[in-house]
Design an enzyme around this catalytic site. Structure first.
Site, PDB file in Angstrom:
ATOM      1  NE  ARG A 130      -4.404  -0.793   0.017  1.00 28.33           N
ATOM      2  CZ  ARG A 130      -4.894  -1.704  -0.542  1.00 28.33           C
ATOM      3  NH1 ARG A 130      -4.052  -2.171  -1.567  1.00 28.33           N
ATOM      4  NH2 ARG A 130      -5.880  -2.381  -0.731  1.00 28.33           N
TER       5      ARG A 130
ATOM      6  CD  GLU B  22      -2.578   3.654  -4.800  1.00 33.61           C
ATOM      7  OE1 GLU B  22      -3.433   3.179  -5.149  1.00 33.61           O
ATOM      8  OE2 GLU B  22      -1.343   3.686  -4.783  1.00 33.61           O
TER       9      GLU B  22
ATOM     10  CG  HIS C 224      -3.364   0.070  -6.727  1.00 34.29           C
ATOM     11  ND1 HIS C 224      -3.664   0.732  -5.480  1.00 34.29           N
ATOM     12  CD2 HIS C 224      -3.429  -1.150  -6.289  1.00 34.29           C
ATOM     13  CE1 HIS C 224      -3.866  -0.096  -4.545  1.00 34.29           C
ATOM     14  NE2 HIS C 224      -3.733  -1.487  -4.928  1.00 34.29           N
TER      15      HIS C 224
END
Length: 334
Positions: free
Chosen positions: A240, A269, A287
């Site tokens: 993460r 993000e 991602h």
């Protein structure tokens, strides 16, 4: 009988939407707009459940503004977008989507490791720019993967999957650091050895991060940790954003304190720290570690199954909290 009302907060596979429509009155975000917290709260008015992604923050303020909400089903294994304590106190059930993405994410983690070690992105940019005009012995010479030392921080299912790929597929020496030791049987299965965090950072040729994000794991890798790593080492983050201090990493890459990094997740993000965009020795992906058609569909279906279970009065398949019984009763009977 009136159907329960649910919101699908982001666009998902149409067959999962169709499945949910068999059970609920469905309001779906087909435009795939990323709503602000205020917009999300407005969309959640009158909703009994919501299918979320990591984009939607479920806070105490959000729960107070949405008194009818009973269940939040995250289409992800991570749920750092949930204020779990607030959800428990409010009587709201949270669920996530583990297991269905384990192997796909482990595949990608290892692919990112290889792309980083072998300088694939950097060399492709060189070729596309028309700069390749001859062979040379040291052109984009990277780091060995086979037979090297793989260090994994966070040895859950995905970490174990990466360990097995390294040990069995590439003959790597696997070391790991985790909040707790794996059982001897699991260690043997993964061919992995537990070490301290300091030993891992100082020893590993490739460091892979697969730990969940919590306040305690914030900036697990910062300037001090990067300084411990070998100058020839690589760092891979598929966990993460916030696990790594991206600003410190950009500086370490620029100064070549480590050889390279591969990142699929970022602090803040979808924004990326601008300094990371200026260094060549980093592989950046948006991602996508779980992004295969089959896996993303399975993630959506598991979130949908959790909604059906909870709003049908059954136990959730993959709960992340245990709502306060009194608060839950108030919410369900109001």
């Amino acid at each position: 009988m009136t159907k329960r009302r649910i919101l699908i907060a982001r666009a998902i596979h149409p067959d999962v939407v169709a499945f949910l429509k068999q059970h609920f009155e469905v309001h779906s975000n087909d435009a795939d707009t990323v709503w602000s917290p205020e917009q999300l709260a407005q969309q959640l008015q009158g909703m009994d459940g919501v299918l979320t992604t990591s984009s939607e923050r479920i806070s105490a303020q959000m729960l107070a503004a949405c008194p009818q909400l009973k269940v939040v089903a995250n289409m992800a294994v991570g749920y750092n977008n949930f204020d779990v304590d607030a959800m428990e106190q409010a009587g709201v059930q949270g669920t996530n989507a583990p297991d269905v993405l384990t192997e796909t994410t482990a595949d990608f983690g290892f692919a990112l490791l290889m792309a980083t070690a072998r300088r694939i992105t950097e060399s492709e940019h060189y070729l596309r720019a028309g700069r390749w005009n001859k062979w040379s012995y040291d052109m984009f010479a990277g780091a060995e993967v086979h037979g090297s030392t793989l260090g994994i921080i966070g040895m859950g299912r995905i970490g174990q999957g990466i360990a097995k790929r390294g040990a069995y597929g590439f003959g790597m020496n696997v070391i790991y650091h985790n909040r707790s030791h794996l059982s001897p049987a699991l260690e043997a299965e993964c061919k992995a050895r537990y070490v301290s965090k300091d030993e891992l950072l100082q020893t590993a040729d490739h460091v892979v991060l697969v730990l969940p994000y919590t306040p305690e794991s914030h900036h697990t890798i910062g300037a001090a940790e990067l300084a411990q790593m070998k100058p020839t080492a690589t760092l891979i983050n598929i966990a993460r954003g916030g696990i790594v201090d991206d600003a410190a990493l950009a500086q370490a890459l620029k100064a070549q304190r480590i050889a390279a990094a591969g990142l699929d997740v970022f602090e803040g993000e979808p924004k990326v720290h601008p300094d990371l965009l200026t260094v060549p020795n980093v592989v950046l992906t948006p991602h996508i570690a779980s992004a295969t058609v089959a896996t993303r569909r399975a993630m959506g279906k598991l979130a949908a199954d959790n909604l059906v279970a909870v709003l049908g009065g059954e136990q959730p398949l993959t709960p992340v909290n245990t709502p306060d019984a009194a608060a839950k009763s108030l919410r369900w009977n109001s």
